[in-house]
Design an enzyme around this catalytic site. Structure first.
Site, PDB file in Angstrom:
ATOM      1  N   TYR A  17      27.170  33.745 -34.658  1.00  0.00           N
ATOM      2  CA  TYR A  17      27.812  34.351 -35.827  1.00  0.00           C
ATOM      3  C   TYR A  17      28.865  35.398 -35.510  1.00  0.00           C
ATOM      4  CZ  TYR A  17      23.964  32.242 -38.457  1.00  0.00           C
ATOM      5  OH  TYR A  17      23.077  31.355 -39.012  1.00  0.00           O
ATOM      6  N   HIS A  22      31.798  36.848 -41.951  1.00  0.00           N
ATOM      7  CA  HIS A  22      30.727  37.707 -42.469  1.00  0.00           C
ATOM      8  C   HIS A  22      30.429  38.875 -41.525  1.00  0.00           C
ATOM      9  CE1 HIS A  22      28.442  37.838 -46.042  1.00  0.00           C
ATOM     10  NE2 HIS A  22      27.355  37.176 -45.692  1.00  0.00           N
ATOM     11  N   PHE A  68      18.931  39.502 -40.229  1.00  0.00           N
ATOM     12  CA  PHE A  68      19.960  38.708 -40.887  1.00  0.00           C
ATOM     13  C   PHE A  68      20.561  39.529 -42.025  1.00  0.00           C
ATOM     14  CE2 PHE A  68      18.334  35.310 -38.347  1.00  0.00           C
ATOM     15  CZ  PHE A  68      19.492  34.596 -38.068  1.00  0.00           C
ATOM     16  N   ASN A  70      20.938  39.366 -45.192  1.00  0.00           N
ATOM     17  CA  ASN A  70      20.235  39.656 -46.445  1.00  0.00           C
ATOM     18  C   ASN A  70      19.066  40.628 -46.274  1.00  0.00           C
ATOM     19  OD1 ASN A  70      18.681  37.830 -45.059  1.00  0.00           O
ATOM     20  ND2 ASN A  70      18.157  36.583 -46.835  1.00  0.00           N
ATOM     21  N   ASN A 116      25.123  39.803 -50.082  1.00  0.00           N
ATOM     22  CA  ASN A 116      23.678  39.974 -49.874  1.00  0.00           C
ATOM     23  C   ASN A 116      23.321  41.174 -49.006  1.00  0.00           C
ATOM     24  OD1 ASN A 116      22.889  37.864 -51.501  1.00  0.00           O
ATOM     25  ND2 ASN A 116      23.074  36.353 -49.873  1.00  0.00           N
TER      26      ASN A 116
END
EC number: 3.1.1.29
Length: 194
Positions: A17, A22, A68, A70, A116
């Site tokens: 990621y 993000h 993560f 969220n 989130n």
């Protein structure tokens, strides 16, 4: 005017990621760590990577949650509780769909806009949304159904340099914040466009 004591860069963990849109918030915290010559180190009790920098305003902690996205509130809440840091002393850097690549803006408060990470932080801070944000523009894919795959994708070759320039300018504005306060930093960054 309260001073900033914690700067958070929102991200998903792992190499898979790190180059995705993000994770733009993490890019800003990494740049600040580079500028202040510190290394973010994993601290399990804060569910994230942490470093301490010394600024004209005193000690400031840098945090990149290793949960993560969220679950970002778990990291922010843990560190803020331990050091008794109030919501208005926190600056959260995150990717922003509603701003174009090459733009970044500072604001205080507001909703989570479907983000989130922000949603979980607001909940973890006792439903306080009074923290500051550095919103790093990543652009919008054009339709809400495309958002999930868009934020987890890498910026295009034309967008990436613009985002990088905005992150660099945001880093300089955070340094300005330490010296001259949030109003000057906000005015400078909010007027910037790559």
């Amino acid at each position: 005017m309260s001073q900033i004591k914690l700067i958070v860069g929102l991200a998903n963990p792992g190499a898979k990621y790190e180059e995705t849109r993000h994770n733009a918030g993490e890019w800003l915290v990494n740049e600040l760590a580079r500028v202040f010559n510190v290394t973010l180190k994993e601290e399990a009790k804060y569910f994230g990577k942490v470093a301490k920098i010394n600024t004209p305003q005193g000690e400031v902690r840098l945090l990149v949650p290793t949960t993560f996205m969220n679950l970002s509130g778990k990291a922010v809440g843990s560190l803020a509780n331990f050091y008794r840091i109030k919501p208005e002393e926190i600056l959260v850097a995150h990717d922003e769909l509603d701003l174009l690549p090459g733009v970044a803006k500072i604001k205080q408060g507001g909703g989570h806009g479907g983000h989130n990470g922000l949603k979980d932080i607001i909940a973890a801070l006792g439903n306080s949304n009074n923290f500051y944000r550095v919103r790093i523009g990543i652009g919008h894919p054009g339709h809400k159904d495309l958002v999930a795959s868009y934020v987890l994708g890498k910026p295009s070759p034309s967008d990436q340099p613009l985002i990088n320039v905005a992150v660099d300018e945001a880093s300089r504005c955070v340094e300005l914040l330490f010296k001259e306060g949030i109003v000057k930093a906000t005015n400078r960054l909010n007027g910037f466009k790559a």
